[in-house]
Design a protein around this motif. Structure first.
Motif, short mmCIF file in Angstrom:
data_model
loop_
_atom_site.label_atom_id
_atom_site.label_comp_id
_atom_site.label_asym_id
_atom_site.label_seq_id
_atom_site.Cartn_x
_atom_site.Cartn_y
_atom_site.Cartn_z
N LEU A 180 0.84 -1.19 0.00
CA LEU A 180 0.00 0.00 0.00
C LEU A 180 0.88 1.24 0.00
O LEU A 180 1.83 1.33 0.78
CB LEU A 180 -0.91 0.01 1.23
CG LEU A 180 -1.93 -1.13 1.31
CD1 LEU A 180 -2.58 -1.16 2.67
CD2 LEU A 180 -2.96 -0.99 0.20
N PRO A 181 0.61 2.21 -0.88
CA PRO A 181 1.44 3.41 -0.93
C PRO A 181 1.44 4.16 0.42
O PRO A 181 0.39 4.41 0.99
CB PRO A 181 0.79 4.27 -2.00
CG PRO A 181 -0.08 3.34 -2.78
CD PRO A 181 -0.47 2.23 -1.85
N LEU A 182 2.64 4.47 0.91
CA LEU A 182 2.81 5.24 2.15
C LEU A 182 3.43 6.57 1.79
O LEU A 182 4.49 6.63 1.17
CB LEU A 182 3.70 4.47 3.13
CG LEU A 182 3.91 5.13 4.49
CD1 LEU A 182 2.60 5.22 5.26
CD2 LEU A 182 4.93 4.33 5.29
N VAL A 183 2.76 7.66 2.16
CA VAL A 183 3.19 9.00 1.78
C VAL A 183 3.54 9.79 3.03
O VAL A 183 2.75 9.85 3.98
CB VAL A 183 2.05 9.73 1.02
CG1 VAL A 183 2.49 11.13 0.62
CG2 VAL A 183 1.62 8.93 -0.20
N ASP A 184 4.73 10.39 3.05
CA ASP A 184 5.11 11.29 4.14
C ASP A 184 4.46 12.64 3.87
O ASP A 184 4.76 13.30 2.88
CB ASP A 184 6.62 11.43 4.20
CG ASP A 184 7.09 12.34 5.32
OD1 ASP A 184 6.25 12.82 6.11
OD2 ASP A 184 8.30 12.59 5.40
N MET A 185 3.54 13.03 4.74
CA MET A 185 2.82 14.29 4.57
C MET A 185 3.49 15.45 5.32
O MET A 185 2.96 16.54 5.36
CB MET A 185 1.38 14.13 5.09
CG MET A 185 0.59 13.03 4.42
SD MET A 185 0.23 13.38 2.70
CE MET A 185 -0.87 14.77 2.89
N SER A 186 4.65 15.19 5.91
CA SER A 186 5.34 16.13 6.80
C SER A 186 4.44 16.39 8.02
O SER A 186 3.45 15.71 8.23
CB SER A 186 5.74 17.41 6.09
OG SER A 186 4.62 18.17 5.73
N LYS A 223 0.98 16.28 -7.11
CA LYS A 223 1.26 14.88 -6.79
C LYS A 223 -0.02 14.16 -6.38
O LYS A 223 -0.71 14.58 -5.45
CB LYS A 223 2.29 14.77 -5.67
CG LYS A 223 2.65 13.34 -5.33
CD LYS A 223 3.73 13.27 -4.26
CE LYS A 223 4.07 11.84 -3.96
NZ LYS A 223 5.05 11.73 -2.89
N LYS A 224 -0.32 13.06 -7.10
CA LYS A 224 -1.46 12.21 -6.78
C LYS A 224 -0.95 10.79 -6.56
O LYS A 224 -0.04 10.34 -7.24
CB LYS A 224 -2.48 12.21 -7.92
CG LYS A 224 -3.13 13.54 -8.16
CD LYS A 224 -4.12 13.49 -9.29
CE LYS A 224 -4.73 14.86 -9.51
NZ LYS A 224 -5.72 14.85 -10.57
N LEU A 239 -5.31 3.51 0.62
CA LEU A 239 -5.87 2.19 0.40
C LEU A 239 -6.64 2.10 -0.92
O LEU A 239 -6.48 1.15 -1.68
CB LEU A 239 -6.80 1.80 1.56
CG LEU A 239 -6.06 1.48 2.85
CD1 LEU A 239 -5.90 2.70 3.71
CD2 LEU A 239 -6.79 0.41 3.58
N ALA A 240 -7.49 3.08 -1.20
CA ALA A 240 -8.31 3.04 -2.42
C ALA A 240 -8.55 4.45 -2.93
O ALA A 240 -8.62 5.40 -2.15
CB ALA A 240 -9.65 2.36 -2.13
N GLY A 241 -8.69 4.56 -4.22
CA GLY A 241 -8.97 5.85 -4.83
C GLY A 241 -7.71 6.63 -5.12
O GLY A 241 -6.59 6.14 -4.94
N GLU A 242 -7.91 7.85 -5.57
CA GLU A 242 -6.80 8.72 -5.93
C GLU A 242 -6.72 9.87 -4.92
O GLU A 242 -7.66 10.66 -4.80
CB GLU A 242 -6.98 9.26 -7.35
CG GLU A 242 -5.79 10.04 -7.85
CD GLU A 242 -5.92 10.37 -9.32
OE1 GLU A 242 -5.29 9.70 -10.14
OE2 GLU A 242 -6.68 11.32 -9.63
N PHE A 243 -5.61 9.94 -4.20
CA PHE A 243 -5.42 10.94 -3.15
C PHE A 243 -4.53 12.06 -3.67
O PHE A 243 -3.42 11.83 -4.14
CB PHE A 243 -4.79 10.27 -1.93
CG PHE A 243 -4.54 11.20 -0.78
CD1 PHE A 243 -5.55 11.95 -0.23
CD2 PHE A 243 -3.27 11.31 -0.24
CE1 PHE A 243 -5.32 12.81 0.84
CE2 PHE A 243 -3.02 12.15 0.84
CZ PHE A 243 -4.05 12.90 1.37
#
Length: 119
Positions: free
Chosen positions: A49-55, A73-74, A63-67
């Motif tokens: 599952l993609p893990l993104v550092d949001m600061s 950056k999506k 988990l699902a969909g486009e964030f």
């Protein structure tokens, strides 16, 4: 899981007696045209599952969909649905915070586990 035309489902079959397991299910209604199709099921291990550092002491697991992480950056989640959804698991550490936009066409639901927060 997409139950569609029907599926036999039971809870907790793989959890040993005396072991607690945390989790939850999100049920999404699908369009009538999808309701009689064959059921589908799939799992995705956490490391896929993609893990993104949001600061700001915050991480987002998509988990699902486009964030929309930022204006340029999506990130797309690994789970697929016939109904548009956005499911993001945020880990907000002490003194962390998050701010993000949700598309206007979506219904919204916020589920929080452990801790307190302010909206």
């Amino acid at each position: 899981m997409s139950t569609s035309s029907g599926v036999y489902h039971a809870e907790g079959g793989g959890t040993p007696k005396g072991v607690d397991n945390d989790g939850f299910q999100i049920w999404v209604n699908v369009p009538a045209s999808e309701k009689l199709k064959d059921p589908r099921y799939g799992t995705v291990p956490p490391e896929k599952l993609p893990l993104v550092d949001m600061s700001n002491n915050t991480h987002a697991r998509v988990l699902a969909g486009e964030f929309n992480v930022s204006s340029d950056k999506k990130v797309s989640g690994s789970f697929r649905s016939v109904q548009p959804v956005l499911i993001v698991d945020f880990e907000i550490k002490q003194n962390g915070f998050i701010s993000f936009a949700v598309p206007e066409i979506m219904n919204n639901c916020l589920i929080y586990l452990n801790y307190h927060f302010a909206l």
